[in-house]
Design a protein around this motif. Structure first.
Motif, PDB file in Angstrom:
ATOM      1  N   ASN A 186       3.480  10.181  -7.134  1.00 37.23           N
ATOM      2  CA  ASN A 186       4.530  10.688  -8.028  1.00 37.23           C
ATOM      3  C   ASN A 186       4.281  10.366  -9.494  1.00 37.23           C
ATOM      4  O   ASN A 186       5.102  10.702 -10.347  1.00 37.23           O
ATOM      5  CB  ASN A 186       5.889  10.128  -7.605  1.00 37.23           C
ATOM      6  CG  ASN A 186       6.342  10.680  -6.290  1.00 37.23           C
ATOM      7  OD1 ASN A 186       6.111  11.845  -5.981  1.00 37.23           O
ATOM      8  ND2 ASN A 186       6.962   9.852  -5.481  1.00 37.23           N
ATOM      9  N   ARG A 187       3.191   9.676  -9.781  1.00 37.05           N
ATOM     10  CA  ARG A 187       2.808   9.305 -11.157  1.00 37.05           C
ATOM     11  C   ARG A 187       3.916   8.522 -11.844  1.00 37.05           C
ATOM     12  O   ARG A 187       4.411   8.898 -12.915  1.00 37.05           O
ATOM     13  CB  ARG A 187       2.440  10.543 -11.977  1.00 37.05           C
ATOM     14  CG  ARG A 187       1.265  11.306 -11.457  1.00 37.05           C
ATOM     15  CD  ARG A 187       0.046  10.491 -11.644  1.00 37.05           C
ATOM     16  NE  ARG A 187      -1.143  11.219 -11.213  1.00 37.05           N
ATOM     17  CZ  ARG A 187      -2.282  10.632 -11.023  1.00 37.05           C
ATOM     18  NH1 ARG A 187      -2.424   9.352 -11.236  1.00 37.05           N
ATOM     19  NH2 ARG A 187      -3.317  11.316 -10.629  1.00 37.05           N
ATOM     20  N   ILE A 188       4.312   7.425 -11.222  1.00 43.01           N
ATOM     21  CA  ILE A 188       5.383   6.582 -11.737  1.00 43.01           C
ATOM     22  C   ILE A 188       4.803   5.275 -12.252  1.00 43.01           C
ATOM     23  O   ILE A 188       3.995   4.633 -11.587  1.00 43.01           O
ATOM     24  CB  ILE A 188       6.424   6.283 -10.642  1.00 43.01           C
ATOM     25  CG1 ILE A 188       7.061   7.573 -10.151  1.00 43.01           C
ATOM     26  CG2 ILE A 188       7.488   5.315 -11.138  1.00 43.01           C
ATOM     27  CD1 ILE A 188       7.967   7.405  -8.950  1.00 43.01           C
ATOM     28  N   GLY A 189       5.234   4.854 -13.424  1.00 41.79           N
ATOM     29  CA  GLY A 189       4.915   3.539 -13.963  1.00 41.79           C
ATOM     30  C   GLY A 189       3.437   3.297 -14.230  1.00 41.79           C
ATOM     31  O   GLY A 189       2.657   4.211 -14.490  1.00 41.79           O
ATOM     32  N   ASP A 210      -1.759   5.571 -13.959  1.00 39.71           N
ATOM     33  CA  ASP A 210      -3.095   5.598 -14.553  1.00 39.71           C
ATOM     34  C   ASP A 210      -4.151   4.945 -13.678  1.00 39.71           C
ATOM     35  O   ASP A 210      -5.327   4.960 -14.020  1.00 39.71           O
ATOM     36  CB  ASP A 210      -3.064   4.885 -15.911  1.00 39.71           C
ATOM     37  CG  ASP A 210      -2.120   5.594 -16.881  1.00 39.71           C
ATOM     38  OD1 ASP A 210      -1.992   6.828 -16.764  1.00 39.71           O
ATOM     39  OD2 ASP A 210      -1.524   4.909 -17.722  1.00 39.71           O
ATOM     40  N   MET A 211      -3.743   4.365 -12.555  1.00 38.87           N
ATOM     41  CA  MET A 211      -4.695   3.709 -11.659  1.00 38.87           C
ATOM     42  C   MET A 211      -5.520   4.729 -10.890  1.00 38.87           C
ATOM     43  O   MET A 211      -5.072   5.841 -10.623  1.00 38.87           O
ATOM     44  CB  MET A 211      -3.959   2.854 -10.618  1.00 38.87           C
ATOM     45  CG  MET A 211      -3.585   1.498 -11.034  1.00 38.87           C
ATOM     46  SD  MET A 211      -2.950   0.666  -9.562  1.00 38.87           S
ATOM     47  CE  MET A 211      -2.492  -0.868 -10.262  1.00 38.87           C
ATOM     48  N   GLY A 213       0.808  -1.215   0.000  1.00 40.02           N
ATOM     49  CA  GLY A 213       0.000   0.000   0.000  1.00 40.02           C
ATOM     50  C   GLY A 213       0.838   1.259   0.000  1.00 40.02           C
ATOM     51  O   GLY A 213       0.559   2.210  -0.737  1.00 40.02           O
ATOM     52  N   ILE A 214       1.886   1.268   0.810  1.00 36.94           N
ATOM     53  CA  ILE A 214       2.775   2.438   0.847  1.00 36.94           C
ATOM     54  C   ILE A 214       3.463   2.613  -0.498  1.00 36.94           C
ATOM     55  O   ILE A 214       3.569   3.736  -1.011  1.00 36.94           O
ATOM     56  CB  ILE A 214       3.799   2.302   1.989  1.00 36.94           C
ATOM     57  CG1 ILE A 214       3.079   2.424   3.338  1.00 36.94           C
ATOM     58  CG2 ILE A 214       4.899   3.342   1.868  1.00 36.94           C
ATOM     59  CD1 ILE A 214       3.934   2.066   4.525  1.00 36.94           C
ATOM     60  N   GLY A 215       3.921   1.510  -1.084  1.00 39.64           N
ATOM     61  CA  GLY A 215       4.554   1.589  -2.400  1.00 39.64           C
ATOM     62  C   GLY A 215       3.604   2.121  -3.463  1.00 39.64           C
ATOM     63  O   GLY A 215       3.975   2.985  -4.261  1.00 39.64           O
ATOM     64  N   LEU A 216       2.377   1.604  -3.469  1.00 37.43           N
ATOM     65  CA  LEU A 216       1.396   2.078  -4.446  1.00 37.43           C
ATOM     66  C   LEU A 216       1.053   3.548  -4.237  1.00 37.43           C
ATOM     67  O   LEU A 216       0.871   4.297  -5.211  1.00 37.43           O
ATOM     68  CB  LEU A 216       0.130   1.224  -4.382  1.00 37.43           C
ATOM     69  CG  LEU A 216       0.237  -0.173  -4.975  1.00 37.43           C
ATOM     70  CD1 LEU A 216      -1.041  -0.956  -4.708  1.00 37.43           C
ATOM     71  CD2 LEU A 216       0.520  -0.110  -6.457  1.00 37.43           C
ATOM     72  N   LEU A 217       0.955   3.969  -2.980  1.00 37.75           N
ATOM     73  CA  LEU A 217       0.674   5.386  -2.714  1.00 37.75           C
ATOM     74  C   LEU A 217       1.791   6.288  -3.234  1.00 37.75           C
ATOM     75  O   LEU A 217       1.530   7.319  -3.854  1.00 37.75           O
ATOM     76  CB  LEU A 217       0.506   5.614  -1.217  1.00 37.75           C
ATOM     77  CG  LEU A 217      -0.846   5.276  -0.620  1.00 37.75           C
ATOM     78  CD1 LEU A 217      -0.827   5.528   0.877  1.00 37.75           C
ATOM     79  CD2 LEU A 217      -1.938   6.088  -1.271  1.00 37.75           C
ATOM     80  N   ILE A 218       3.022   5.892  -2.974  1.00 38.41           N
ATOM     81  CA  ILE A 218       4.156   6.699  -3.435  1.00 38.41           C
ATOM     82  C   ILE A 218       4.187   6.750  -4.959  1.00 38.41           C
ATOM     83  O   ILE A 218       4.367   7.819  -5.550  1.00 38.41           O
ATOM     84  CB  ILE A 218       5.473   6.151  -2.860  1.00 38.41           C
ATOM     85  CG1 ILE A 218       5.521   6.404  -1.354  1.00 38.41           C
ATOM     86  CG2 ILE A 218       6.678   6.776  -3.546  1.00 38.41           C
ATOM     87  CD1 ILE A 218       6.654   5.714  -0.644  1.00 38.41           C
ATOM     88  N   TRP A 219       4.006   5.589  -5.583  1.00 39.14           N
ATOM     89  CA  TRP A 219       4.011   5.556  -7.046  1.00 39.14           C
ATOM     90  C   TRP A 219       2.861   6.365  -7.630  1.00 39.14           C
ATOM     91  O   TRP A 219       3.035   7.072  -8.618  1.00 39.14           O
ATOM     92  CB  TRP A 219       3.925   4.131  -7.559  1.00 39.14           C
ATOM     93  CG  TRP A 219       5.194   3.358  -7.451  1.00 39.14           C
ATOM     94  CD1 TRP A 219       6.395   3.795  -7.002  1.00 39.14           C
ATOM     95  CD2 TRP A 219       5.376   1.997  -7.809  1.00 39.14           C
ATOM     96  NE1 TRP A 219       7.309   2.778  -7.051  1.00 39.14           N
ATOM     97  CE2 TRP A 219       6.720   1.672  -7.536  1.00 39.14           C
ATOM     98  CE3 TRP A 219       4.541   1.018  -8.313  1.00 39.14           C
ATOM     99  CZ2 TRP A 219       7.229   0.407  -7.764  1.00 39.14           C
ATOM    100  CZ3 TRP A 219       5.062  -0.241  -8.545  1.00 39.14           C
ATOM    101  CH2 TRP A 219       6.384  -0.537  -8.274  1.00 39.14           C
TER     102      TRP A 219
END
Length: 79
Positions: free
Chosen positions: A16-19, A23-24, A7-13
Motif C-alpha cells: 500500500n506504499r505506507i510510511g 521506499d524499501m 512480515g505480514i505487516g511489512l508486506l501490507i505496508w
C-alpha cells in the motif's frame, strides 16, 4: 510467530506504499519470512520445540496432581 506478524505487516505496508516501508525494497519486506524459516529449522533441529512441549505437558501434569492433593487435603511437597 512475531516474525510472521512483522512480515505480514511489512508486506501490507509495502504493497500500500505506507510510511517508511514505501521506499524499501521488496527483499527487506520479505526478510522476516526467511528469518522465521531459519528459526523454525533451528528450533526443530536442536529439539527446542519438543523440549518446550514436554515442559508444558509436565507442568499440566503437576498442576493436576497438586489440585487432586489439595482436594484430598494432602499437602504438596515443595522441591
Amino acid at each position: 510467530m512475531y516474525l510472521l506478524l512483522a512480515g505480514i505487516g511489512l508486506l501490507i505496508w509495502n504493497y500500500n506504499r505506507i510510511g517508511f516501508v514505501a521506499d524499501m525494497s521488496w527483499w527487506w519486506a520479505l526478510s522476516p519470512f526467511a528469518l522465521a524459516v531459519a528459526w523454525w529449522t533451528w528450533a526443530d533441529m536442536t529439539g527446542y520445540t519438543k523440549r518446550k512441549e514436554m515442559e508444558k505437558m509436565d507442568q499440566k501434569k503437576q498442576d493436576r496432581i497438586d489440585k487432586q492433593r489439595a482436594a484430598l487435603g494432602i499437602r504438596t511437597r515443595k522441591r
